[in-house]
Design an enzyme around this catalytic site. Sequence first.
Site, PDB file in Angstrom:
ATOM      1  N   TRP A  39      36.797  38.417  39.678  1.00 23.06           N
ATOM      2  CA  TRP A  39      37.071  39.319  38.547  1.00 23.06           C
ATOM      3  C   TRP A  39      36.195  40.568  38.527  1.00 23.06           C
ATOM      4  O   TRP A  39      34.965  40.486  38.654  1.00 23.06           O
ATOM      5  CB  TRP A  39      36.833  38.553  37.238  1.00 23.06           C
ATOM      6  CG  TRP A  39      36.817  39.450  36.048  1.00 23.06           C
ATOM      7  CD1 TRP A  39      35.727  40.026  35.450  1.00 23.06           C
ATOM      8  CD2 TRP A  39      37.953  39.904  35.302  1.00 23.06           C
ATOM      9  NE1 TRP A  39      36.115  40.796  34.387  1.00 23.06           N
ATOM     10  CE2 TRP A  39      37.474  40.730  34.264  1.00 23.06           C
ATOM     11  CE3 TRP A  39      39.336  39.676  35.403  1.00 23.06           C
ATOM     12  CZ2 TRP A  39      38.321  41.340  33.336  1.00 23.06           C
ATOM     13  CZ3 TRP A  39      40.174  40.279  34.476  1.00 23.06           C
ATOM     14  CH2 TRP A  39      39.662  41.101  33.455  1.00 23.06           C
ATOM     15  N   ASP A  42      34.916  47.096  34.157  1.00 23.39           N
ATOM     16  CA  ASP A  42      34.474  48.504  34.160  1.00 23.39           C
ATOM     17  C   ASP A  42      33.701  48.960  35.404  1.00 23.39           C
ATOM     18  O   ASP A  42      32.830  48.230  35.885  1.00 23.39           O
ATOM     19  CB  ASP A  42      33.507  48.771  33.000  1.00 23.39           C
ATOM     20  CG  ASP A  42      33.935  48.173  31.695  1.00 23.39           C
ATOM     21  OD1 ASP A  42      35.029  47.608  31.616  1.00 23.39           O
ATOM     22  OD2 ASP A  42      33.153  48.282  30.745  1.00 23.39           O
ATOM     23  N   GLN A  58      31.447  45.824  36.600  1.00 28.57           N
ATOM     24  CA  GLN A  58      31.367  44.563  35.874  1.00 28.57           C
ATOM     25  C   GLN A  58      32.034  43.493  36.731  1.00 28.57           C
ATOM     26  O   GLN A  58      33.203  43.635  37.117  1.00 28.57           O
ATOM     27  CB  GLN A  58      32.084  44.691  34.520  1.00 28.57           C
ATOM     28  CG  GLN A  58      31.355  45.565  33.532  1.00 28.57           C
ATOM     29  CD  GLN A  58      30.123  44.867  32.971  1.00 28.57           C
ATOM     30  OE1 GLN A  58      30.212  44.057  32.081  1.00 28.57           O
ATOM     31  NE2 GLN A  58      28.957  45.193  33.526  1.00 28.57           N
ATOM     32  N   TRP A  66      37.232  37.069  33.142  1.00 27.04           N
ATOM     33  CA  TRP A  66      35.945  37.558  32.653  1.00 27.04           C
ATOM     34  C   TRP A  66      34.991  36.402  32.386  1.00 27.04           C
ATOM     35  O   TRP A  66      35.419  35.320  31.964  1.00 27.04           O
ATOM     36  CB  TRP A  66      36.200  38.368  31.369  1.00 27.04           C
ATOM     37  CG  TRP A  66      35.014  39.132  30.896  1.00 27.04           C
ATOM     38  CD1 TRP A  66      34.662  40.398  31.240  1.00 27.04           C
ATOM     39  CD2 TRP A  66      34.010  38.673  29.980  1.00 27.04           C
ATOM     40  NE1 TRP A  66      33.502  40.760  30.606  1.00 27.04           N
ATOM     41  CE2 TRP A  66      33.077  39.713  29.825  1.00 27.04           C
ATOM     42  CE3 TRP A  66      33.798  37.484  29.287  1.00 27.04           C
ATOM     43  CZ2 TRP A  66      31.966  39.616  29.001  1.00 27.04           C
ATOM     44  CZ3 TRP A  66      32.681  37.380  28.460  1.00 27.04           C
ATOM     45  CH2 TRP A  66      31.782  38.438  28.318  1.00 27.04           C
ATOM     46  N   SER A  99      28.014  46.854  30.708  1.00 23.98           N
ATOM     47  CA  SER A  99      28.190  48.179  31.315  1.00 23.98           C
ATOM     48  C   SER A  99      27.026  49.133  31.053  1.00 23.98           C
ATOM     49  O   SER A  99      26.286  48.985  30.089  1.00 23.98           O
ATOM     50  CB  SER A  99      29.479  48.815  30.801  1.00 23.98           C
ATOM     51  OG  SER A  99      30.560  48.141  31.400  1.00 23.98           O
ATOM     52  N   ARG A 172      26.306  49.136  22.740  1.00 16.57           N
ATOM     53  CA  ARG A 172      26.289  48.966  24.199  1.00 16.57           C
ATOM     54  C   ARG A 172      26.734  50.183  25.021  1.00 16.57           C
ATOM     55  O   ARG A 172      27.110  51.203  24.494  1.00 16.57           O
ATOM     56  CB  ARG A 172      27.166  47.784  24.577  1.00 16.57           C
ATOM     57  CG  ARG A 172      28.613  47.869  24.128  1.00 16.57           C
ATOM     58  CD  ARG A 172      29.385  46.644  24.658  1.00 16.57           C
ATOM     59  NE  ARG A 172      30.766  46.627  24.233  1.00 16.57           N
ATOM     60  CZ  ARG A 172      31.213  45.981  23.173  1.00 16.57           C
ATOM     61  NH1 ARG A 172      30.386  45.312  22.398  1.00 16.57           N
ATOM     62  NH2 ARG A 172      32.493  46.018  22.859  1.00 16.57           N
ATOM     63  N   GLU A 224      33.834  52.018  23.083  1.00 17.25           N
ATOM     64  CA  GLU A 224      33.119  51.469  24.244  1.00 17.25           C
ATOM     65  C   GLU A 224      32.900  52.577  25.288  1.00 17.25           C
ATOM     66  O   GLU A 224      33.572  53.608  25.266  1.00 17.25           O
ATOM     67  CB  GLU A 224      33.929  50.326  24.880  1.00 17.25           C
ATOM     68  CG  GLU A 224      34.151  49.157  23.931  1.00 17.25           C
ATOM     69  CD  GLU A 224      34.815  47.942  24.580  1.00 17.25           C
ATOM     70  OE1 GLU A 224      34.316  46.834  24.374  1.00 17.25           O
ATOM     71  OE2 GLU A 224      35.822  48.099  25.274  1.00 17.25           O
TER      72      GLU A 224
HETATM   73  C1  FRU Z   1      34.608  47.525  28.285  1.00 16.79           C
HETATM   74  C2  FRU Z   1      33.570  46.471  27.975  1.00 16.79           C
HETATM   75  C3  FRU Z   1      32.223  47.095  27.670  1.00 16.79           C
HETATM   76  C4  FRU Z   1      31.256  45.992  28.004  1.00 16.79           C
HETATM   77  C5  FRU Z   1      31.933  45.350  29.200  1.00 16.79           C
HETATM   78  C6  FRU Z   1      31.732  43.863  29.285  1.00 16.79           C
HETATM   79  O1  FRU Z   1      35.675  47.065  29.032  1.00 16.79           O
HETATM   80  O2  FRU Z   1      34.019  45.661  26.909  1.00 16.79           O
HETATM   81  O3  FRU Z   1      32.101  47.582  26.356  1.00 16.79           O
HETATM   82  O4  FRU Z   1      29.981  46.459  28.300  1.00 16.79           O
HETATM   83  O5  FRU Z   1      33.312  45.630  29.095  1.00 16.79           O
HETATM   84  O6  FRU Z   1      32.215  43.369  30.493  1.00 16.79           O
END
Ligand code: FRU
Length: 506
Positions: A39, A42, A58, A66, A99, A172, A224
Amino acid sequence: MLALSLWCCKKNEPTQTIVDKLYAEKYRPRFHFTPKEKWMNDPNGMVYHAGEYHLFYQYHPESLVWGPMHWGHAVSTDLVHWTHLPIALYPDSLGMIFSGSAVVDKNNTTGFGTPENPPLVAVFTYHNAAKEKEGKNDFQTQGIAYSLDNGRSWTKYEQNPVIGNPGVRDFRDPKVFWHEETKKWVMVLVAGDHAELYGSQDLKTWTKLSEFGQEFGAHGGVWECPDLFPLTVEGEETTKWVMIININPGAPNGGSGTQYFLGDFDGKVFSCDSKKSKTSWIDYGPDDYAGITWSNAPGDRKIFIGWMSNWAYAQEVPTDPWRSAATIPRELTLVRVNDSLYVRSLVSPEIQYLIEESKEYDQFTVNDSLELTTGIGFPISTSVFEGSVEAKDFALEFSNDLGQRIVIGYEAASNRYFINRKESGATDFSKTFAEDIFAPRIATNKKIKFTVVMDVSSAEVFFDDGLSVMASLFFPDKVYQRVKIRGQSGAVQVDHLTVGKVSPIW
Ligand code: FRU
């Protein structure tokens, strides 16, 4: 190119077979960045340093969905051919690694390196899942890590976190840049329904500068992955600051999307020019999310890359053994159109390196429908279509011999561009995937220019030199082998069309 330390295949198989299997799976993009397996979401920490573009992302190395987030890592010297590197950042006692961004600390303000060997510094969010489970609100904090060997190994700062949580659940995705005018580092991060700006001399001690956005733009979901950078209007002296804010859900075609604001930045406050109610989008399509720009790119280019998916169905798309691709690199510029300013996205010129052969057509009329497949003479499942057509109803239809197809075009009555992926192949993994996709036309020219970048399971469409952009995934059972142009309601005049065959990057 691809390093051949492939862990997924049997020993003793010839190398070529291994590569073919790995990067030739059904739906596997041939020239978009994908992880070898598992997986991805970002793009993170994009920074140019010592001749290399770094792309972190990510990553959940254990699963196709995820989970505990790591930073995966790849490098490229040309933005199109990528070498996979080992995972750069692992979760630790402070949490998962969400991220963030990375910078070259040229003046060694952190003291982590030396003036001769300045450090690369990654700035990211710690997400403490245990605290979240306990029902606390302060589970997201900001941390830093550095590398003195061109990103090959990373050391986390022992006094992390560098910014604690002020009691905000969503806190974040720090993006950091050096602000030369006020000689300090500036960080923009998101806090639920707004962005916050922080300043620092050394990337370790941060002071809050200001907030932006509660009353601006779209608020259908959580803000985000922000970005903030200056761009000079093409052909003018005016410089404006662009604030990028990703949002999920609440995008124009549902789920995840990337909005932007234009304004000024004085080192402390971002003052927005856009009307409070106005929302502009970097990409109107459903499949470009969490995009931000490279730090330190040569020539100060603003090179953008996004995650080519949507939280609405990202974890259900039928790909295996990997999930998700990045968009192609795009170059952001600022243009004035009929007295208003817009950020436009152009296909990064590096994509040209991949064009092996092309076919050109000039001046032809499409009455009802014109099949181009045989004339083109090479497979169109990985190709770039560039053209100019009069601004009347028209569509490009890509299909296979199973009758599966994606239709991309313009609807004059509503002055909108559209993508129809209802019959594109597998769609039943999600309730919303087959819905109509639209983007407004912003340009008013009599001719519509378009670039359609087709890979095995995605189309990225740039209309009017990147003013109206849409990225869309599709999952046909066989790759699309045919293409036709349709005049939807009467004849349409095509000025020119160039079709380029794109070579695979792996
Ligand atoms: C965006 C997000 C970010 C976070 C990350 C977690 O897609 O939700 O805000 O840092 O993915 O994987």
